[in-house]
Write an enzyme that holds these catalytic residues in place. Sequence first.
Site, PDB file in Angstrom:
ATOM      1  N   ARG A 161      -2.697  -4.827  -5.001  1.00  0.00           N
ATOM      2  CA  ARG A 161      -1.479  -5.576  -4.681  1.00  0.00           C
ATOM      3  C   ARG A 161      -1.726  -7.067  -4.522  1.00  0.00           C
ATOM      4  O   ARG A 161      -0.797  -7.870  -4.517  1.00  0.00           O
ATOM      5  CB  ARG A 161      -0.819  -5.003  -3.419  1.00  0.00           C
ATOM      6  CG  ARG A 161      -1.682  -5.132  -2.185  1.00  0.00           C
ATOM      7  CD  ARG A 161      -1.145  -4.299  -1.041  1.00  0.00           C
ATOM      8  NE  ARG A 161      -0.281  -5.063  -0.150  1.00  0.00           N
ATOM      9  CZ  ARG A 161       0.221  -4.588   0.988  1.00  0.00           C
ATOM     10  NH1 ARG A 161      -0.010  -3.341   1.351  1.00  0.00           N
ATOM     11  NH2 ARG A 161       0.976  -5.311   1.748  1.00  0.00           N
ATOM     12  N   GLU A 202       2.379   6.160   2.153  1.00  0.00           N
ATOM     13  CA  GLU A 202       1.980   5.045   1.279  1.00  0.00           C
ATOM     14  C   GLU A 202       0.802   5.396   0.393  1.00  0.00           C
ATOM     15  O   GLU A 202       0.198   4.524  -0.225  1.00  0.00           O
ATOM     16  CB  GLU A 202       1.724   3.772   2.087  1.00  0.00           C
ATOM     17  CG  GLU A 202       0.824   3.938   3.281  1.00  0.00           C
ATOM     18  CD  GLU A 202       0.730   2.676   4.145  1.00  0.00           C
ATOM     19  OE1 GLU A 202       1.170   1.607   3.725  1.00  0.00           O
ATOM     20  OE2 GLU A 202       0.192   2.791   5.252  1.00  0.00           O
ATOM     21  N   ARG A 243       3.821   0.291  14.634  1.00  0.00           N
ATOM     22  CA  ARG A 243       2.762   0.859  13.793  1.00  0.00           C
ATOM     23  C   ARG A 243       1.404   0.515  14.406  1.00  0.00           C
ATOM     24  O   ARG A 243       1.170  -0.633  14.776  1.00  0.00           O
ATOM     25  CB  ARG A 243       2.839   0.287  12.377  1.00  0.00           C
ATOM     26  CG  ARG A 243       1.804   0.929  11.463  1.00  0.00           C
ATOM     27  CD  ARG A 243       1.977   0.475  10.046  1.00  0.00           C
ATOM     28  NE  ARG A 243       1.599  -0.920   9.857  1.00  0.00           N
ATOM     29  CZ  ARG A 243       1.660  -1.537   8.685  1.00  0.00           C
ATOM     30  NH1 ARG A 243       2.116  -0.893   7.616  1.00  0.00           N
ATOM     31  NH2 ARG A 243       1.299  -2.794   8.575  1.00  0.00           N
ATOM     32  N   HIS A 263      -0.080 -10.092   1.817  1.00  0.00           N
ATOM     33  CA  HIS A 263       0.488 -10.326   3.144  1.00  0.00           C
ATOM     34  C   HIS A 263       0.940 -11.766   3.343  1.00  0.00           C
ATOM     35  O   HIS A 263       1.922 -12.017   4.023  1.00  0.00           O
ATOM     36  CB  HIS A 263      -0.483  -9.882   4.227  1.00  0.00           C
ATOM     37  CG  HIS A 263      -0.466  -8.411   4.391  1.00  0.00           C
ATOM     38  ND1 HIS A 263      -1.361  -7.584   3.758  1.00  0.00           N
ATOM     39  CD2 HIS A 263       0.406  -7.595   5.030  1.00  0.00           C
ATOM     40  CE1 HIS A 263      -1.061  -6.332   4.038  1.00  0.00           C
ATOM     41  NE2 HIS A 263       0.001  -6.305   4.807  1.00  0.00           N
ATOM     42  N   ASN A 287       4.620  -0.984  -0.676  1.00  0.00           N
ATOM     43  CA  ASN A 287       3.620  -1.967  -1.121  1.00  0.00           C
ATOM     44  C   ASN A 287       2.312  -1.272  -1.459  1.00  0.00           C
ATOM     45  O   ASN A 287       1.722  -1.507  -2.512  1.00  0.00           O
ATOM     46  CB  ASN A 287       3.351  -3.007  -0.028  1.00  0.00           C
ATOM     47  CG  ASN A 287       4.621  -3.649   0.463  1.00  0.00           C
ATOM     48  OD1 ASN A 287       5.601  -3.671  -0.260  1.00  0.00           O
ATOM     49  ND2 ASN A 287       4.620  -4.132   1.683  1.00  0.00           N
ATOM     50  N   ASP A 288       1.872  -0.419  -0.541  1.00  0.00           N
ATOM     51  CA  ASP A 288       0.639   0.317  -0.819  1.00  0.00           C
ATOM     52  C   ASP A 288       0.884   1.471  -1.776  1.00  0.00           C
ATOM     53  O   ASP A 288       0.024   1.798  -2.588  1.00  0.00           O
ATOM     54  CB  ASP A 288       0.019   0.821   0.487  1.00  0.00           C
ATOM     55  CG  ASP A 288      -0.764  -0.290   1.170  1.00  0.00           C
ATOM     56  OD1 ASP A 288      -1.537  -0.970   0.469  1.00  0.00           O
ATOM     57  OD2 ASP A 288      -0.583  -0.497   2.378  1.00  0.00           O
ATOM     58  N   ARG A 306       4.225  -4.700  12.619  1.00  0.00           N
ATOM     59  CA  ARG A 306       2.832  -4.757  12.141  1.00  0.00           C
ATOM     60  C   ARG A 306       1.948  -5.292  13.268  1.00  0.00           C
ATOM     61  O   ARG A 306       1.669  -6.491  13.341  1.00  0.00           O
ATOM     62  CB  ARG A 306       2.729  -5.692  10.930  1.00  0.00           C
ATOM     63  CG  ARG A 306       3.370  -5.177   9.659  1.00  0.00           C
ATOM     64  CD  ARG A 306       3.064  -6.118   8.492  1.00  0.00           C
ATOM     65  NE  ARG A 306       3.367  -5.535   7.208  1.00  0.00           N
ATOM     66  CZ  ARG A 306       4.489  -5.747   6.506  1.00  0.00           C
ATOM     67  NH1 ARG A 306       5.413  -6.562   6.992  1.00  0.00           N
ATOM     68  NH2 ARG A 306       4.657  -5.172   5.335  1.00  0.00           N
ATOM     69  N   CYS A 360      10.049   0.913   4.216  1.00  0.00           N
ATOM     70  CA  CYS A 360       9.765  -0.355   4.900  1.00  0.00           C
ATOM     71  C   CYS A 360       8.848  -1.258   4.079  1.00  0.00           C
ATOM     72  O   CYS A 360       8.396  -2.290   4.559  1.00  0.00           O
ATOM     73  CB  CYS A 360       9.183  -0.125   6.286  1.00  0.00           C
ATOM     74  SG  CYS A 360       7.631   0.748   6.269  1.00  0.00           S
TER      75      CYS A 360
END
Length: 777
Positions: free
Chosen positions: A634, A600, A507, A364, A623-624, A471, A671
């Site tokens: 990650r 994800e 989200r 992140h 990403n996940d 987020r 995304c």
Amino acid sequence: MGRLLTRSHDLEETLENVVRLVARWMHAGGCSIYLSEDDGSTLVLRATRGLRPECVGQLRLRVGEGIVGAALESRETIAVPDWQRDDRFRLFPESGEERFRSLVAVPLIMRGMPMGVLTVQTARPRTFSAEELELLETISAQVASIIMNARLIALVAREGNIEPRSAARPEPFAAGTILRGIASSPGIAAGPVHLQRPQLDLDSLRYQPAASRRGEWRAVQSALRQTIRQLGDLRTAVGERLGEDFADVFTTHIMILEDQTFRQRLERHVAEHGDGARALREVLEDYSSIFAATPDPTIRERADDIRDVIGRVIEELVGVRQHNPPLRDGVIVVADWISPSDFVLLETEKIAGMITAHGGPASHASIFARSLEIPAVTGLPDLLERIRPTDRVIANGLDGEVIVNPTPEVLEEYQQRAQGFRRLWGRLDELRDLPSCTLDGREIRLSANIGGLNDLALAEHYGARGVGLFRTEILALSSRGFPDEDEQTRVYRNVAQRVAPDPVSIRTFDMGGDKAFPGEGVQERNPQLGWRSIRFLLDREDVFACQLRAILRANDPGNIRILIPMITSMDELDQTRAILAEQCERLGLSKLPPLGVMIETPAAVSIADHIATVVDFFAIGTNDLVQYVLAMDRENERIAASYDAFHPAVLAQIRRTSDVARAADIGCSVCGELAANPVAVPILIGMGISELSMTPFSIALVRQIVRALDTEKAEHLARSVEDCARASEVREKLWRAFVKMGLIDDRDLGPVIRRLLAARRSERRSTPPERSGMLPS
Ligand code: PEP
Ligand code: MG
């Protein structure tokens, strides 16, 4: 100068600050500090403005040698208007000092002990007035006292009172050292290092209390007073920068330290054994266990505050200042690891670049760096041991390089590359109002990933069409707690109004994993596979329901979509829908906003057709998805080279999700960071993805690629990569596609595409030689 000296926590950094300030005040091109070595007969250059930085630590002269050595030997200030007329001068050509003519050398003496020399040099011959010399001598006396303190601390550390932080410190980097890490946010920045220190390790602390218990209690009280003063300053600074809500956390901290019960407990412990540091730790443990046992979550959340604030008092008491000094403009922040909650407290507008020892490009901190357009490099595990606060570095976020104390020639070369990068961005900027349509007229929505209201300006600047991912957990992390319903409603409504009529996907809190929540007090063995996201929300229905109500109440403009993270089962989705329906009913709403889920996890992909029957859209979080499909953390820089979204297993999951969405006639966006990767765009569009949501910064480049694509060809390419067994083969096919599109040789775009398609470390080991010729070296 006085303020600077009292704040100084590190000798090298202080010396660097002193030479910078003195050079400025004296309008002098040069100012340097030489310190004497342990044997007392040698002087070594320790900080400089004006001489070549690579000479720091290298340039040595004997006491008595040259004017500098003579000043220390005679313990007298020597001022020379023009060295060419002075026989004592000794020129060190490698330091570049021939460009100076005048020189003042002031000895640094503390309680009769010679410690070093401070020099001031100007390019033109000049004489210095008596006042100027007096000022320099005053400054020198202060500098000498810090050096003395620093040496005393080192001595005390050796005696074992304080854990010796600098003992057996590895060699600093030689000037011009090039370190290879991982590029995690594009751009090139050069500047002075700002070391972001980790929290004090209480377990390794050793401390010698005062001889008497009364004396020790006095020391503890003074540490408390000091800490309260510091917290007050912090509260003002954070309040000015981020608003009162953010500053409140420091008010809580001050209240804890002023609390009578807290003080009485502490005094009792000190009276018992006479060790303040131990007493503070004991009180910390008392409070932590009391807080952990309470069923009230808001009280449980305070446990972290207690830890934080008691940690500060301990640091104050033992005299180890761990607190990070305020940032100067244009610094390169160097840290071990930056958590999302560290990130939100940094004065990001002052940061020119970021280098972290740990964390991959999908972490992140890297994502935030990209969204703030801060060039960043990560994955340099030995960095913090060897970097010095006085170093200057280049952070090359395009190639993942870090160069320590570059020569002027190297700096110049990098500045030119940085200029090329800015030129490309300028060129892309001109296209920002053009539609993001393929050559055959298919519109691809390019939307923004945001973490709060502040990011909207960038999203607007780059022409984002809506917000594909908000987020919201960032709000919770930055206020170190969940904002109440009204506060959340206000933020969501503001975002929705600013973005309308384009849609906003809000989200729900995606807590856990690396976004560990302060106060939940959960130490998980494997947080990425633990109490994350929807699992957390369903357990904390109070938090979940409150957020859903805030989202529903904020939807006056009617453009809000609700997005649920980390779904792995229909049960989770059923429960979510039930809670949502209940909140809707409570608010008297008859119509629900569109509901979507993050795809994800491989589980979600497998049951995507079932999920599609009850939701309105999918948002693929690559990403996940990469993390869970490849079973690769990650955040882990060691495996970052293999954490690869072009792995055919990952592409197959994206393909399946997109096919299911199309068959069910629901929207499907990407995304995760893959959406921002220009070389992935042809595949994603070829797979039928119609919305790409990314850090605003990346929109310009992605738009350019979209506009150069033909849908049919993209579909053909997407089908052809399905046959690939390796990520390297996928890249080869993409390379050919970009050659055909004529973009590989584009002056500004070409280097970016070539770099993104270059073989990765893991591929270079495994690609058969006869095929690797396709790829640039
Ligand atoms: C993702 O996982 O791809 C995603 C967009 O969510 P986050 O990065 O916030 O986990
Ligand atoms: Mg995710």
